[in-house]
Design an enzyme around this catalytic site. Sequence first.
Site, short mmCIF file in Angstrom:
data_model
loop_
_atom_site.label_atom_id
_atom_site.label_comp_id
_atom_site.label_asym_id
_atom_site.label_seq_id
_atom_site.Cartn_x
_atom_site.Cartn_y
_atom_site.Cartn_z
N ALA A 175 0.76 -1.32 0.18
CA ALA A 175 -0.10 0.09 -0.16
C ALA A 175 1.02 1.19 0.17
O ALA A 175 2.05 1.16 0.04
CB ALA A 175 -1.02 -0.05 1.31
N GLU A 227 -0.71 1.77 7.28
CA GLU A 227 -0.92 3.18 6.53
C GLU A 227 -1.70 4.38 7.06
O GLU A 227 -1.37 5.18 6.94
CB GLU A 227 -1.68 3.02 5.10
N HIS A 231 0.91 6.25 8.95
CA HIS A 231 1.65 7.13 8.22
C HIS A 231 1.09 8.41 7.96
O HIS A 231 1.91 9.38 7.56
CB HIS A 231 1.82 6.65 6.80
#
Length: 830
Positions: free
Chosen positions: A260, A294, A297
């Site tokens: 991803a 993700e 992040h």
Amino acid sequence: MACMSVLTRDEAQARAQLIDVHRYTVDLDLTTGDETFGSRTVIAFSARSDGDTFVELKPAELRTVTLDGQPLDPETLDGNRLPLKNLTEGAHELVLDAVMRYSRTGEGMHRFTDPTDGETYVYSQLFLDDVQRVYAAFDQPDLKAVFDVTVTAPEGWTVLANGVTEHLGEGRWKAATTPLISTYLLAVAAGPWHSAHTEHRGLPFGIHCRRSLAPHLDADADEIFDVTRACFDRYHEKFAEPYPFDSYDQAFVPEFNAGAMENPGLVTFRDEFVYRSAVTDTERQTRAMVIAHEMAHMWFGDLVTLKWWDDIWLNESFAEYMGYQTTLEATRFTEPWVEFGVTRKAWGYDADQRPSTHPVAPEAVDDTAAALLNFDGISYAKGASALRQLVAWLGEKDFLAGINIHFERHRFGNATLADFIDSLAAATERDVHAWADAWLRTTGVDKLTAHIGSAEDGTRTLTVAHEGSRPHRITVGLYDHDLTEEGRLTPRAPLGLDIPHTGPAPIGKRPALVVLNDGDPTYAKIRFDADSFETIRTSLSGLPDPLTRAVVWNALRDAVRDGELPPAAYLETARAHLPLETDLALVEGVLAFAIGHIALRHLTPEERPAALATLTSLCRDLIRRTEDGDNPGLRLIAVRHFIDVAAHPETIAAWLADGTVPGGPELDPELRWRILGRLAVLGATDEAAIAAELERDPSASGQEGAARCRAALPDPEAKRTAWDAMFTGDDLSNYLFKATALGFWQPEQADLVREYVTRYFKEAPALAARRGPAIAAAAGAWAFPRHAVDRETLTLGETCLREDAPPTALRRKLIDELDDLARALRVRGE
């Protein structure tokens, strides 16, 4: 054609001292055909003093350039750099109008036409320096700016971007202005998406996939949204800084190279995470972990971004750690760290013992090409393991306090390792600078070995021999045989140790088993005393905690790779204990290592048939054990691997003919292609059967399955066709290249493909140079002849590295593969 330049750290530092970038206005036209698209970029920036610099782009055609309204000559473009001479101090506006090429390799603006329904989709993947394939930029992470994006798309398409998008009519779309972000984080995804929407804490959430996957996304939409909401809420409990963007979309896109990508507000995932065939709960756990990774992040990498690529661990190690820990804390999945221990951590251990190893936080990343190589098991798994050890040593309260100081100090900016350590130091009195030097600036794996001694009163003591330089805070598990149930082990109160430690630690009477690093809080090889190893041999499956069993299995795996444990002994242990294992990640991890490493590489061709027979028998036992239907995930794993190790076609051919495994499961597309692929290897199917299966399943996954099956046929013409597709033609997409490569090399066909081993080392460098980093990496990872474990292959590879100057991405893969090959030869004693 002029050579493309990679950006050096010195160049980036000089440019950051000269200019500030304020705003990008990017206008993309996706209606100009199948091969190219229009890209117009307006960059508002200012120079701090008079000077020269350059802007980067990789166009098919650079039509016009103006600087402050004055035309520049497009012919001055040198490779991917357009020089900007004689800048004066003050504000400037640069306008570039270009034609850009679509990609079929997952780099830049990837274009994909779905073979199921003919619909087309495009999406951007701009990491690390593929920005330049889509729009012009001062392409380095510390020149952040705000972005205004508009897109012209075909009628019927939806355009997704970092912010909320608005359809203006006639195919024109406008995205909300972003906050300050780095150039590589801009994202656009366009096509006739199938979408589901919800709202959480006042923000719009969306999930998207191509239309042919709609029923499968809809079936899992509740689970995906539940995980997303739970992780979002947990991060807001951990972090003082709120989510910094205006929406949260997750797009599952085709032919995606990574797992991803953390584009702010628009995370892109490989669309294999939209399951069209049966999967195990561990695979669902992995999807949840990637969602959590993700989302982490959004803070680690997007809100606060590395200043230069030497600090990639500030992105990936943190997201890896937070992904697993938050999955554990916020979702229904209870054992993510087991999967980490048996798969991701092994990835880190392997990478850290190769010649290409590097520190978690390397000091010398001189350019972007070198940086790209560090997205590996060290930056992810070792870095996350180091952070687990930091939390064990520092305490979670101080760890989170330091993180929140870091966010407050550097929000919407850039930071370095020194900045992060300073933030941690502000939250604790411990010497985190010394910890960072020991853990983040060094390479290699420490080794901890248990030694049992005797005290004067006849009780036993534990001494830990420590090979290495890092401090470790570990838990020592002490286990006794359960007198009421044969084969079961019962734990005593665990022992906490700081390594290095002073003097023997008292442990009472002799335990049956001593497990260093129980619970897996540190990153180190562990070795057992002789009595403990005998207990493992007889009673491994009797350990009550799957995380303890993961630590033990990892130690056995590493001992095989180090030549300390015969591969046959590992297989015997698996044969004895895997039929009793309950954790799916452990079953999958042990079988994957046994099949893909021991049977393929560590045993000789003469020993391989016996190993496959052992593994077939093991899988058959697991299938029988699950006949009552109570553990469909375990049964699915057993069926998959039974297919993979089948030495004779009759049983699996009957399954394919019947469309089911007796007692279940019914064969879905993944299992059908898996069986057909093995039948191809065994010479028990043909092109007509492959074509018929492709007609049954014409999807993108079906195309990949057919490519793999055709390449696996034991026929000289099939091999020639597959080889030419990979190494001569340039038409294969990244996924079809991988599928073809996976089918091509088969240990059962060593004589048939012998000539191609030599050809690989002669032709791979030219392929890598011609097709770029993504295919170069794929050629090194998937097209390497791993079955050819002999001195001749090693010599061919070493000669290629020495004389043929393979491009950087391929060179790194070859170095790693050749080191694994040399290790396999040592294990064999050759």
